[in-house]
Design a protein around this motif. Structure first.
Motif, PDB file in Angstrom:
ATOM      1  N   LEU A 140      86.454 -66.454  21.660  1.00  0.00           N
ATOM      2  CA  LEU A 140      85.146 -66.042  22.169  1.00  0.00           C
ATOM      3  C   LEU A 140      85.243 -65.639  23.637  1.00  0.00           C
ATOM      4  O   LEU A 140      85.985 -66.264  24.410  1.00  0.00           O
ATOM      5  N   ASP A 141      84.461 -64.647  24.020  1.00  0.00           N
ATOM      6  CA  ASP A 141      84.392 -64.334  25.438  1.00  0.00           C
ATOM      7  C   ASP A 141      83.512 -65.406  26.108  1.00  0.00           C
ATOM      8  O   ASP A 141      82.867 -66.205  25.414  1.00  0.00           O
ATOM      9  N   PRO A 142      83.498 -65.477  27.429  1.00  0.00           N
ATOM     10  CA  PRO A 142      82.773 -66.553  28.114  1.00  0.00           C
ATOM     11  C   PRO A 142      81.285 -66.627  27.757  1.00  0.00           C
ATOM     12  O   PRO A 142      80.742 -67.716  27.582  1.00  0.00           O
ATOM     13  N   HIS A 143      80.640 -65.470  27.635  1.00  0.00           N
ATOM     14  CA  HIS A 143      79.208 -65.470  27.300  1.00  0.00           C
ATOM     15  C   HIS A 143      78.975 -65.959  25.867  1.00  0.00           C
ATOM     16  O   HIS A 143      78.015 -66.690  25.608  1.00  0.00           O
ATOM     17  N   GLU A 144      79.836 -65.563  24.953  1.00  0.00           N
ATOM     18  CA  GLU A 144      79.718 -66.040  23.567  1.00  0.00           C
ATOM     19  C   GLU A 144      79.959 -67.544  23.494  1.00  0.00           C
ATOM     20  O   GLU A 144      79.251 -68.260  22.782  1.00  0.00           O
ATOM     21  N   LEU A 145      80.944 -68.037  24.250  1.00  0.00           N
ATOM     22  CA  LEU A 145      81.217 -69.477  24.261  1.00  0.00           C
ATOM     23  C   LEU A 145      80.019 -70.238  24.824  1.00  0.00           C
ATOM     24  O   LEU A 145      79.641 -71.289  24.292  1.00  0.00           O
ATOM     25  N   LEU A 146      79.408 -69.708  25.866  1.00  0.00           N
ATOM     26  CA  LEU A 146      78.202 -70.340  26.417  1.00  0.00           C
ATOM     27  C   LEU A 146      77.101 -70.388  25.368  1.00  0.00           C
ATOM     28  O   LEU A 146      76.441 -71.422  25.195  1.00  0.00           O
ATOM     29  N   ARG A 147      76.890 -69.291  24.629  1.00  0.00           N
ATOM     30  CA  ARG A 147      75.851 -69.278  23.576  1.00  0.00           C
ATOM     31  C   ARG A 147      76.142 -70.322  22.510  1.00  0.00           C
ATOM     32  O   ARG A 147      75.235 -71.017  22.045  1.00  0.00           O
ATOM     33  N   VAL A 155      93.886 -60.787  18.003  1.00  0.00           N
ATOM     34  CA  VAL A 155      92.762 -61.333  18.760  1.00  0.00           C
ATOM     35  C   VAL A 155      93.325 -62.219  19.863  1.00  0.00           C
ATOM     36  O   VAL A 155      94.170 -63.079  19.612  1.00  0.00           O
ATOM     37  N   LYS A 156      92.860 -61.998  21.092  1.00  0.00           N
ATOM     38  CA  LYS A 156      93.362 -62.758  22.224  1.00  0.00           C
ATOM     39  C   LYS A 156      92.730 -64.145  22.260  1.00  0.00           C
ATOM     40  O   LYS A 156      91.506 -64.292  22.200  1.00  0.00           O
ATOM     41  N   LYS A 157      93.592 -65.172  22.348  1.00  0.00           N
ATOM     42  CA  LYS A 157      93.119 -66.540  22.481  1.00  0.00           C
ATOM     43  C   LYS A 157      93.215 -66.944  23.946  1.00  0.00           C
ATOM     44  O   LYS A 157      94.175 -66.613  24.624  1.00  0.00           O
ATOM     45  N   VAL A 158      92.189 -67.661  24.390  1.00  0.00           N
ATOM     46  CA  VAL A 158      92.090 -68.084  25.778  1.00  0.00           C
ATOM     47  C   VAL A 158      91.850 -69.588  25.806  1.00  0.00           C
ATOM     48  O   VAL A 158      91.171 -70.123  24.924  1.00  0.00           O
ATOM     49  N   ARG A 212      84.571 -74.757  14.131  1.00  0.00           N
ATOM     50  CA  ARG A 212      84.415 -73.304  14.149  1.00  0.00           C
ATOM     51  C   ARG A 212      85.769 -72.622  13.973  1.00  0.00           C
ATOM     52  O   ARG A 212      86.805 -73.154  14.371  1.00  0.00           O
ATOM     53  N   ASP A 213      85.758 -71.411  13.432  1.00  0.00           N
ATOM     54  CA  ASP A 213      86.977 -70.625  13.288  1.00  0.00           C
ATOM     55  C   ASP A 213      87.435 -70.017  14.616  1.00  0.00           C
ATOM     56  O   ASP A 213      88.608 -69.690  14.771  1.00  0.00           O
ATOM     57  N   ASP A 214      86.512 -69.874  15.559  1.00  0.00           N
ATOM     58  CA  ASP A 214      86.822 -69.186  16.812  1.00  0.00           C
ATOM     59  C   ASP A 214      86.989 -70.140  17.998  1.00  0.00           C
ATOM     60  O   ASP A 214      87.108 -69.706  19.138  1.00  0.00           O
TER      61      ASP A 214
END
Length: 173
Positions: free
Chosen positions: A70-77, A4-7, A34-36
């Motif tokens: 998380l991708d940017p949209h998931e992080l925003l949510r 899993v890519k971490k950013v 959170r785990d992510d």
């Protein structure tokens, strides 16, 4: 199993209702639990004049660098969900709030989508974002210029550091 890519992402935090310092600390702890998402570093805490709608209490602001899968949209949510958990009510644009969490940067992701613009729009014009972000990511580049340079160019009059380090959030109840 694929890796899993971490950013690294930058989150802006602010608030001016209730106890903003405690609320921002709770938001950081909720993210870090959170785990992510994991908190990498947090800026000093700042007291800043209101921006946009100026007839309101001064704000507390900070920025955090997080490592996330998380991708940017998931992080925003996730950020919007945490705002709701912490009693954020959206009424006036730029008005008073218990908490505001903004996705400022997300790796090298660029988007001008209606529901998520990254880098965050107008962030380079706002000292309440650029000053704390310069604490933790001075060499990050936004719109072809370093955060440190943007920070030195914005009007930071009235902005006051309330803490000497970024550990302020760890000790809040």
């Amino acid at each position: 199993m694929p890796e899993v890519k971490k950013v690294i992402a930058a989150i802006g935090l602010g608030g001016n209702i209730g106890n903003p310092r405690r609320t921002m600390a709770r938001a950081l702890k909720l993210l870090d639990a959170r785990d992510d998402v994991s908190i990498r570093t947090v800026s000093r805490l700042y007291r800043t004049p209101p921006w946009g709608k100026t007839d309101q209490e001064w704000f507390h602001n900070a920025c955090a660098l997080v490592e996330t899968t998380l991708d940017p949209h998931e992080l925003l949510r996730v950020c919007l969900d945490i705002e709701l958990q912490l009693d954020r009510v959206r009424t006036d644009r730029w008005g008073p709030r218990t908490i505001d969490l903004d996705v400022l940067l997300h790796g090298d992701f660029l988007s001008d989508h209606t529901d998520l613009t990254v880098p965050h729009p107008r962030m380079t014009e706002r000292a309440f974002v650029m000053v704390p972000l310069a604490d933790i990511a001075p060499r990050a580049v936004v719109n072809l210029q370093s955060v440190a340079d943007w920070s030195s160019e914005v009007d930071s009059e009235g902005i006051e550091a309330l803490t000497r380090t970024g550990d302020w959030w760890r000790d809040e109840a």
